[in-house]
Design a protein around this motif. Sequence first.
Motif, PDB file in Angstrom:
ATOM      1  N   MET A   1       0.758  -1.373   0.048  1.00 60.84           N
ATOM      2  CA  MET A   1       0.013  -0.087  -0.060  1.00 60.84           C
ATOM      3  C   MET A   1       0.939   1.321  -0.017  1.00 60.84           C
ATOM      4  O   MET A   1       0.579   2.136  -0.758  1.00 60.84           O
ATOM      5  CB  MET A   1      -0.833  -0.149   1.146  1.00 60.84           C
ATOM      6  CG  MET A   1      -1.933   1.161   1.150  1.00 60.84           C
ATOM      7  SD  MET A   1      -2.618   1.622   3.033  1.00 60.84           S
ATOM      8  CE  MET A   1      -0.977   2.257   3.836  1.00 60.84           C
ATOM      9  N   LEU A   2       1.978   1.418   0.987  1.00 60.19           N
ATOM     10  CA  LEU A   2       2.686   2.353   1.001  1.00 60.19           C
ATOM     11  C   LEU A   2       3.606   2.570  -0.393  1.00 60.19           C
ATOM     12  O   LEU A   2       3.804   3.759  -0.865  1.00 60.19           O
ATOM     13  CB  LEU A   2       3.690   2.242   1.977  1.00 60.19           C
ATOM     14  CG  LEU A   2       3.123   2.423   3.218  1.00 60.19           C
ATOM     15  CD1 LEU A   2       4.281   2.036   4.508  1.00 60.19           C
ATOM     16  CD2 LEU A   2       2.684   3.855   3.772  1.00 60.19           C
ATOM     17  N   ALA A   3       3.892   1.545  -1.007  1.00 56.45           N
ATOM     18  CA  ALA A   3       4.667   1.647  -2.500  1.00 56.45           C
ATOM     19  C   ALA A   3       3.675   2.323  -3.443  1.00 56.45           C
ATOM     20  O   ALA A   3       4.175   2.866  -4.135  1.00 56.45           O
ATOM     21  CB  ALA A   3       5.053   0.235  -2.836  1.00 56.45           C
ATOM     22  N   ARG A   4       2.264   1.796  -3.387  1.00 58.54           N
ATOM     23  CA  ARG A   4       1.490   2.316  -4.272  1.00 58.54           C
ATOM     24  C   ARG A   4       1.516   3.889  -4.004  1.00 58.54           C
ATOM     25  O   ARG A   4       1.209   4.644  -4.961  1.00 58.54           O
ATOM     26  CB  ARG A   4       0.136   1.705  -4.134  1.00 58.54           C
ATOM     27  CG  ARG A   4      -0.938   2.374  -4.939  1.00 58.54           C
ATOM     28  CD  ARG A   4      -2.162   1.271  -4.798  1.00 58.54           C
ATOM     29  NE  ARG A   4      -3.423   1.713  -5.669  1.00 58.54           N
ATOM     30  CZ  ARG A   4      -4.492   1.280  -5.670  1.00 58.54           C
ATOM     31  NH1 ARG A   4      -4.740   0.290  -4.705  1.00 58.54           N
ATOM     32  NH2 ARG A   4      -5.478   1.773  -6.402  1.00 58.54           N
ATOM     33  N   ILE A   5       1.396   4.442  -2.686  1.00 60.78           N
ATOM     34  CA  ILE A   5       1.224   5.854  -2.294  1.00 60.78           C
ATOM     35  C   ILE A   5       2.533   6.485  -2.699  1.00 60.78           C
ATOM     36  O   ILE A   5       2.436   7.580  -3.533  1.00 60.78           O
ATOM     37  CB  ILE A   5       0.822   6.056  -0.937  1.00 60.78           C
ATOM     38  CG1 ILE A   5      -0.501   5.445  -0.491  1.00 60.78           C
ATOM     39  CG2 ILE A   5       1.028   7.359  -0.559  1.00 60.78           C
ATOM     40  CD1 ILE A   5      -0.718   5.592   0.876  1.00 60.78           C
ATOM     41  N   ALA A   6       3.654   6.004  -2.593  1.00 62.07           N
ATOM     42  CA  ALA A   6       4.643   6.449  -3.256  1.00 62.07           C
ATOM     43  C   ALA A   6       4.749   6.755  -4.470  1.00 62.07           C
ATOM     44  O   ALA A   6       5.436   7.713  -5.056  1.00 62.07           O
ATOM     45  CB  ALA A   6       6.048   5.598  -2.550  1.00 62.07           C
ATOM     46  N   GLY A   7       4.263   5.604  -5.231  1.00 59.70           N
ATOM     47  CA  GLY A   7       4.332   5.832  -6.651  1.00 59.70           C
ATOM     48  C   GLY A   7       3.663   6.967  -7.413  1.00 59.70           C
ATOM     49  O   GLY A   7       3.963   7.837  -8.281  1.00 59.70           O
ATOM     50  N   LYS A   8       2.373   7.193  -6.444  1.00 56.82           N
ATOM     51  CA  LYS A   8       1.438   8.457  -6.852  1.00 56.82           C
ATOM     52  C   LYS A   8       2.235   9.800  -6.587  1.00 56.82           C
ATOM     53  O   LYS A   8       2.363  10.686  -7.212  1.00 56.82           O
ATOM     54  CB  LYS A   8       0.198   8.557  -6.009  1.00 56.82           C
ATOM     55  CG  LYS A   8      -0.706   7.275  -6.362  1.00 56.82           C
ATOM     56  CD  LYS A   8      -2.065   7.518  -5.489  1.00 56.82           C
ATOM     57  CE  LYS A   8      -2.850   6.332  -6.059  1.00 56.82           C
ATOM     58  NZ  LYS A   8      -4.352   6.392  -4.995  1.00 56.82           N
ATOM     59  N   LEU A   9       3.083   9.775  -5.336  1.00 56.91           N
ATOM     60  CA  LEU A   9       3.787  11.036  -5.053  1.00 56.91           C
ATOM     61  C   LEU A   9       4.865  11.250  -5.705  1.00 56.91           C
ATOM     62  O   LEU A   9       5.240  12.367  -6.204  1.00 56.91           O
ATOM     63  CB  LEU A   9       4.189  10.629  -3.711  1.00 56.91           C
ATOM     64  CG  LEU A   9       3.130  10.798  -2.331  1.00 56.91           C
ATOM     65  CD1 LEU A   9       3.992  10.525  -1.059  1.00 56.91           C
ATOM     66  CD2 LEU A   9       2.140  11.900  -2.359  1.00 56.91           C
ATOM     67  N   GLY A  10       5.206  10.128  -6.621  1.00 56.68           N
ATOM     68  CA  GLY A  10       6.433  10.413  -7.418  1.00 56.68           C
ATOM     69  C   GLY A  10       6.236  11.016  -8.821  1.00 56.68           C
ATOM     70  O   GLY A  10       7.393  11.381  -9.641  1.00 56.68           O
ATOM     71  N   LYS A  11       5.043  10.902  -9.127  1.00 61.83           N
ATOM     72  CA  LYS A  11       4.615  11.376 -10.576  1.00 61.83           C
ATOM     73  C   LYS A  11       4.655  12.920 -10.550  1.00 61.83           C
ATOM     74  O   LYS A  11       4.577  13.524  -9.636  1.00 61.83           O
ATOM     75  CB  LYS A  11       3.154  10.786 -10.906  1.00 61.83           C
ATOM     76  CG  LYS A  11       2.910   9.446 -10.792  1.00 61.83           C
ATOM     77  CD  LYS A  11       1.508   9.058 -11.145  1.00 61.83           C
ATOM     78  CE  LYS A  11       1.424   7.461 -11.300  1.00 61.83           C
ATOM     79  NZ  LYS A  11      -0.060   7.256 -11.526  1.00 61.83           N
TER      80      LYS A  11
END
Length: 293
Positions: A4-14
Amino acid sequence: TNPMLARIAGKLGKPGGVAEILPGHEEELLAHLPVRQLPGVGHSIGGKLDRFAIRTVGDLRQASRELLFASFGHHGLALYESARGRDPSPVEAGCELNSQQELVLRPPRSIRRISTFEPEEGRRELIEAMLAYLVERASHRLRHFGLALRSVEVSLQHVDTRPSASPEESHADQQGRGPMGSGTGRRRYRFATPTDSTAEIWREALKLLRQLPRKRALVKRIGLSYFDLLRSSGWQGRLFSDDDRWRRIDSSVDDLRARLGFGRIMRGTSYTLIQTHPLGPDGFRLRTPSLNQ
């Protein structure tokens, strides 16, 4: 520390960046994020949380487990854990050792491709072109692993034009079983014989798309899923047929794309996307870069 945190980090990195959430800092970072950054908080649930004056993950953390369960059922319990950076989903390795002790990608159990239209799209020819492109991408990936599929599923999500739904309707929407609204309509087809043919899969995927109910609303997102994957066993019984012809075309196109780039050769069914999406050597530039594989 979890998917879940990896998915959130992916959004933040865009777009085009990298975000790192260090162990021990999960709750501190999440507290300041909008609650809609959490997976599972869509239009309906987000709207109800707004009415509760819950707008950040820190606000959500103040709500008790009992309140969230009473408001959203079992999905509320998942929200309670997510707000604290917890996710019980296991992390699965994407690689394995082959017989030569070389590290190779592990064949997937399913293949999913979902693309979001920004802005939302109402032109049917472009919606079908996007589905065609997702079929090209997913089928190329399927053959890369030497796999064939038995089942294909197409999903379509429209812009929600209804008043905010109840938690029960929202949960049904997310499962594709309730009213369309902000939820997703789905259709699935099972092949009599496993296949990895782009043309054969595209024919059935297009039929599934056209079976989905049409609405007087723009399309927000379209998805494609391949299920029941197994090792491809060849094409016995189909030599010199149209299927064999398409198999040879797929093989030639895969070889050319490996040398020249995926975007250098496009089928006419997906080339219509040139009206709305830039085309480069690696393919059309979509909102989600990970689709380009």
